[in-house]
Motif scaffolding. Sequence first.
Motif, PDB file in Angstrom:
ATOM      1  N   SER A  17       0.859  -1.181   0.000  1.00  0.00           N
ATOM      2  CA  SER A  17       0.000   0.000   0.000  1.00  0.00           C
ATOM      3  C   SER A  17       0.893   1.227   0.000  1.00  0.00           C
ATOM      4  CB  SER A  17      -0.904   0.035   1.237  1.00  0.00           C
ATOM      5  OG  SER A  17      -0.185   0.457   2.391  1.00  0.00           O
ATOM      6  N   GLY A  20       0.791   4.936   4.942  1.00  0.00           N
ATOM      7  CA  GLY A  20      -0.347   5.524   5.618  1.00  0.00           C
ATOM      8  C   GLY A  20      -1.678   4.884   5.309  1.00  0.00           C
ATOM      9  N   ALA A  21      -1.727   3.939   4.360  1.00  0.00           N
ATOM     10  CA  ALA A  21      -3.003   3.321   3.986  1.00  0.00           C
ATOM     11  C   ALA A  21      -3.402   2.189   4.915  1.00  0.00           C
ATOM     12  CB  ALA A  21      -2.961   2.820   2.550  1.00  0.00           C
ATOM     13  N   PRO A 130      -6.192   3.685   0.230  1.00  0.00           N
ATOM     14  CA  PRO A 130      -6.865   4.597   1.156  1.00  0.00           C
ATOM     15  C   PRO A 130      -8.209   5.008   0.568  1.00  0.00           C
ATOM     16  CG  PRO A 130      -5.312   5.831  -0.172  1.00  0.00           C
ATOM     17  CD  PRO A 130      -5.171   4.373  -0.589  1.00  0.00           C
ATOM     18  N   MET A 133      -7.154  10.542  -1.105  1.00  0.00           N
ATOM     19  CA  MET A 133      -5.821  11.094  -0.906  1.00  0.00           C
ATOM     20  C   MET A 133      -5.798  12.062   0.274  1.00  0.00           C
ATOM     21  SD  MET A 133      -4.049   9.417  -3.002  1.00  0.00           S
ATOM     22  CE  MET A 133      -2.464  10.264  -2.882  1.00  0.00           C
ATOM     23  N   GLU A 135      -7.536  11.702   3.013  1.00  0.00           N
ATOM     24  CA  GLU A 135      -7.460  10.867   4.208  1.00  0.00           C
ATOM     25  C   GLU A 135      -6.070  10.283   4.378  1.00  0.00           C
ATOM     26  OE1 GLU A 135      -8.366   8.590   7.624  1.00  0.00           O
ATOM     27  OE2 GLU A 135      -9.146  10.446   6.758  1.00  0.00           O
ATOM     28  N   LEU A 136      -5.432   9.930   3.271  1.00  0.00           N
ATOM     29  CA  LEU A 136      -4.067   9.421   3.350  1.00  0.00           C
ATOM     30  C   LEU A 136      -3.151  10.489   3.938  1.00  0.00           C
ATOM     31  CD1 LEU A 136      -2.208   7.019   2.620  1.00  0.00           C
ATOM     32  CD2 LEU A 136      -1.733   8.199   0.460  1.00  0.00           C
ATOM     33  N   SER A 137      -3.298  11.720   3.498  1.00  0.00           N
ATOM     34  CA  SER A 137      -2.494  12.819   4.031  1.00  0.00           C
ATOM     35  C   SER A 137      -2.755  13.007   5.517  1.00  0.00           C
ATOM     36  CB  SER A 137      -2.810  14.101   3.269  1.00  0.00           C
ATOM     37  OG  SER A 137      -2.104  15.200   3.823  1.00  0.00           O
ATOM     38  N   ARG A 139      -3.721  10.801   7.721  1.00  0.00           N
ATOM     39  CA  ARG A 139      -3.136   9.701   8.497  1.00  0.00           C
ATOM     40  C   ARG A 139      -1.622   9.856   8.627  1.00  0.00           C
ATOM     41  NH1 ARG A 139      -6.347   4.496   5.784  1.00  0.00           N
ATOM     42  NH2 ARG A 139      -8.458   5.114   6.459  1.00  0.00           N
ATOM     43  N   LEU A 155       3.534  11.305  -0.080  1.00  0.00           N
ATOM     44  CA  LEU A 155       2.282  11.585  -0.778  1.00  0.00           C
ATOM     45  C   LEU A 155       2.501  11.677  -2.287  1.00  0.00           C
ATOM     46  CD1 LEU A 155       0.695  14.181   1.675  1.00  0.00           C
ATOM     47  CD2 LEU A 155      -0.139  11.870   1.181  1.00  0.00           C
ATOM     48  N   ALA A 158       2.900   8.259  -3.610  1.00  0.00           N
ATOM     49  CA  ALA A 158       1.698   7.429  -3.467  1.00  0.00           C
ATOM     50  C   ALA A 158       0.935   7.298  -4.779  1.00  0.00           C
ATOM     51  CB  ALA A 158       0.784   8.010  -2.387  1.00  0.00           C
TER      52      ALA A 158
END
Length: 213
Positions: A17, A20-21, A130, A133, A135-137, A139, A155, A158
């Motif tokens: 992943s 952060g996912a 995720p 994006m 939400e990924l940031s 986390r 990021l 990603a």
Amino acid sequence: MTTEKPSRRGLLLLISSPSGAGKTSLSRRLVADHADLTLSISATTRPPRPGEEHAREYYFVSDAEFDEMVQAGEMLEWANVHDHRYGTPRAPVMAALEQGKDVLFDIDWQGARSIADNAPDDSVRIFILPPSMHELSRRLHARAQDSLNVIEGRLTRAYGEIAQYRLYDYVLVNVDYDHAYADLAHIYHAERLRRDRQAWLGPFVETLLAEKI
């Protein structure tokens, strides 16, 4: 029929992943819940993060030590990731397969592709996405393990990592952790039961066919 435990060949569970996912937390939980599943420990040239220990999360080695391992043919795969190198020692992984043990890899897409190319019949590839994006940031910032520059780099990378999802057998979207874990566990259980991983099945069927009633 024999009362001994049926023999089976282990599998390689390759989970990837973008950072952060959720692959690491999901992987650790799956290993904790299954006695026959072992987490592969990779060698890496990156420095340890807070709370990480040598030979637990990774084998932390120097660039020179990593070079020696590669030149000696001791790596099942290795790759450059986030400006550092990661690699999987070959011998313990292959020994586990022969012993009927399963090995989980918390691994980037390059490493997953290399392992699957080297052991296609043993590999099961799962990619964790995720929900967005943004939400990924969130986390990555919330876990507070990296500098802002490092987070920005993760990021940026990603997008390229997510684009590799077609290399995988299964793709899960980690919206809710418990739901994503349940799906991951179902995949693992089903793959353990595949016919070609049951070394005992052929002889057992022959005994059934030989029985006269």
